[in-house]
Design a protein around this motif. Sequence first.
Motif, PDB file in Angstrom:
ATOM      1  N   ASP A 127      50.217  45.050  43.348  1.00 42.62           N
ATOM      2  CA  ASP A 127      50.856  44.163  42.326  1.00 42.62           C
ATOM      3  C   ASP A 127      50.640  42.180  42.926  1.00 42.62           C
ATOM      4  O   ASP A 127      51.286  41.946  42.554  1.00 42.62           O
ATOM      5  N   ARG A 128      49.621  41.634  43.304  1.00 42.60           N
ATOM      6  CA  ARG A 128      49.221  40.320  42.945  1.00 42.60           C
ATOM      7  C   ARG A 128      48.830  40.442  42.216  1.00 42.60           C
ATOM      8  O   ARG A 128      48.451  41.057  41.233  1.00 42.60           O
ATOM      9  N   SER A 129      49.520  38.650  42.170  1.00 39.74           N
ATOM     10  CA  SER A 129      48.396  38.177  40.575  1.00 39.74           C
ATOM     11  C   SER A 129      47.107  37.590  40.507  1.00 39.74           C
ATOM     12  O   SER A 129      46.930  37.804  41.113  1.00 39.74           O
ATOM     13  N   ILE A 130      46.493  37.179  39.728  1.00 42.22           N
ATOM     14  CA  ILE A 130      44.778  37.269  39.710  1.00 42.22           C
ATOM     15  C   ILE A 130      44.376  35.773  40.869  1.00 42.22           C
ATOM     16  O   ILE A 130      43.891  35.814  41.463  1.00 42.22           O
ATOM     17  N   ALA A 131      45.164  34.432  40.826  1.00 46.98           N
ATOM     18  CA  ALA A 131      44.728  34.533  41.542  1.00 46.98           C
ATOM     19  C   ALA A 131      45.259  34.470  42.992  1.00 46.98           C
ATOM     20  O   ALA A 131      44.735  33.625  43.642  1.00 46.98           O
ATOM     21  N   GLU A 132      46.275  34.685  43.288  1.00 43.56           N
ATOM     22  CA  GLU A 132      46.741  35.660  45.040  1.00 43.56           C
ATOM     23  C   GLU A 132      45.444  36.388  44.551  1.00 43.56           C
ATOM     24  O   GLU A 132      44.811  36.230  46.258  1.00 43.56           O
ATOM     25  N   THR A 133      45.025  37.494  44.168  1.00 40.00           N
ATOM     26  CA  THR A 133      44.048  38.179  44.886  1.00 40.00           C
ATOM     27  C   THR A 133      42.668  37.156  44.746  1.00 40.00           C
ATOM     28  O   THR A 133      42.157  37.395  45.264  1.00 40.00           O
ATOM     29  N   ALA A 134      42.352  35.829  43.954  1.00 40.73           N
ATOM     30  CA  ALA A 134      41.011  35.747  44.192  1.00 40.73           C
ATOM     31  C   ALA A 134      41.257  34.623  44.998  1.00 40.73           C
ATOM     32  O   ALA A 134      40.313  34.922  46.367  1.00 40.73           O
ATOM     33  N   ASP A 135      42.225  34.384  45.806  1.00 41.10           N
ATOM     34  CA  ASP A 135      42.540  33.439  47.137  1.00 41.10           C
ATOM     35  C   ASP A 135      42.404  34.785  48.532  1.00 41.10           C
ATOM     36  O   ASP A 135      41.498  33.781  49.215  1.00 41.10           O
ATOM     37  N   VAL A 136      42.971  35.715  47.896  1.00 40.30           N
ATOM     38  CA  VAL A 136      42.463  37.082  48.963  1.00 40.30           C
ATOM     39  C   VAL A 136      40.724  36.722  48.953  1.00 40.30           C
ATOM     40  O   VAL A 136      40.037  36.938  49.934  1.00 40.30           O
ATOM     41  N   LEU A 137      40.621  36.641  47.851  1.00 42.45           N
ATOM     42  CA  LEU A 137      38.398  37.167  47.597  1.00 42.45           C
ATOM     43  C   LEU A 137      38.058  36.273  48.225  1.00 42.45           C
ATOM     44  O   LEU A 137      36.469  36.518  47.970  1.00 42.45           O
ATOM     45  N   ASN A 138      38.167  35.514  48.031  1.00 44.88           N
ATOM     46  CA  ASN A 138      37.720  33.890  47.788  1.00 44.88           C
ATOM     47  C   ASN A 138      36.931  33.898  47.111  1.00 44.88           C
ATOM     48  O   ASN A 138      35.463  33.543  46.896  1.00 44.88           O
ATOM     49  N   ALA A 139      37.249  34.236  45.498  1.00 45.06           N
ATOM     50  CA  ALA A 139      36.381  34.271  44.269  1.00 45.06           C
ATOM     51  C   ALA A 139      37.140  33.294  43.249  1.00 45.06           C
ATOM     52  O   ALA A 139      38.384  33.130  43.406  1.00 45.06           O
ATOM     53  N   SER A 140      36.440  32.991  42.183  1.00 49.13           N
ATOM     54  CA  SER A 140      37.415  31.987  41.303  1.00 49.13           C
ATOM     55  C   SER A 140      38.149  33.291  40.322  1.00 49.13           C
ATOM     56  O   SER A 140      37.838  34.707  40.459  1.00 49.13           O
ATOM     57  N   GLN A 141      38.994  32.798  40.012  1.00 51.79           N
ATOM     58  CA  GLN A 141      40.085  33.622  38.699  1.00 51.79           C
ATOM     59  C   GLN A 141      39.295  34.024  37.891  1.00 51.79           C
ATOM     60  O   GLN A 141      39.191  35.481  37.542  1.00 51.79           O
ATOM     61  N   ALA A 142      38.287  33.893  37.368  1.00 51.62           N
ATOM     62  CA  ALA A 142      37.597  34.485  36.023  1.00 51.62           C
ATOM     63  C   ALA A 142      36.945  35.671  37.034  1.00 51.62           C
ATOM     64  O   ALA A 142      36.438  36.338  36.685  1.00 51.62           O
ATOM     65  N   ALA A 143      36.890  35.040  38.378  1.00 50.57           N
ATOM     66  CA  ALA A 143      35.599  36.549  38.845  1.00 50.57           C
ATOM     67  C   ALA A 143      36.511  38.040  38.775  1.00 50.57           C
ATOM     68  O   ALA A 143      36.598  38.897  38.275  1.00 50.57           O
ATOM     69  N   VAL A 144      37.854  37.474  39.366  1.00 52.14           N
ATOM     70  CA  VAL A 144      39.054  38.549  39.926  1.00 52.14           C
ATOM     71  C   VAL A 144      38.840  39.243  38.469  1.00 52.14           C
ATOM     72  O   VAL A 144      39.014  40.274  37.800  1.00 52.14           O
ATOM     73  N   ARG A 145      39.258  38.384  36.978  1.00 55.08           N
ATOM     74  CA  ARG A 145      39.929  38.874  35.960  1.00 55.08           C
ATOM     75  C   ARG A 145      38.119  39.847  35.476  1.00 55.08           C
ATOM     76  O   ARG A 145      38.303  41.168  35.325  1.00 55.08           O
ATOM     77  N   THR A 146      36.934  39.261  35.368  1.00 55.11           N
ATOM     78  CA  THR A 146      36.039  39.773  35.140  1.00 55.11           C
ATOM     79  C   THR A 146      35.858  41.184  36.113  1.00 55.11           C
ATOM     80  O   THR A 146      35.715  42.458  35.389  1.00 55.11           O
TER      81      THR A 146
END
Length: 169
Positions: A127-146
């Motif tokens: 239940d992580r936010s898009i921003a937290e997920t992006a930070d963990v994966l070293n990716a952009s928020q747009a990449a996480v959403r996609t």
Amino acid sequence: MRQGRAEACAEFAVARAGHLYRAACLLTAGDTHLAEDLVQETLGRVYVHWGRVSRAENPAAYAQTVLTRTFLAHQRRRSSTERTMDVLPDRADAAGGDAVLRLTLLDALGQLPAKDRAVVVLRYWEDRSIAETADVLNASQAAVRTRCVRALGRLRDLLGEDIGAYAHP
């Protein structure tokens, strides 16, 4: 002083090991042996860097980030001679409704690429936010959403329309 740091780290490990193991099982699509290895490696890294971890705003999130990155690193260095199997021989017989649903979901997760699986686990299990997920994966928020959209679409394709039938006894 050194003994106190070791005890604090051990307490943290005992408190978080179960949660890390469950997340690792999802990341590995039910491979419990690999999940145990990932948790052990994660806790080892947390121990080595305990000074930094204990000062972090959220040590549990720090450990989860280490787990996810350890999983992704493992996926990248997989031997070229290693082959995955469609059916694992050591799976339990799925007679009950919950077991069938769990095994079906784990099989579907196992068919996703590693980064898509990590996104699904972080976003919907952790239940992580898009921003937290992006930070963990070293990716952009747009990449996480996609990746979320594509991974969920792939899961829907794999599970089909009748997934609800598994949820009802």
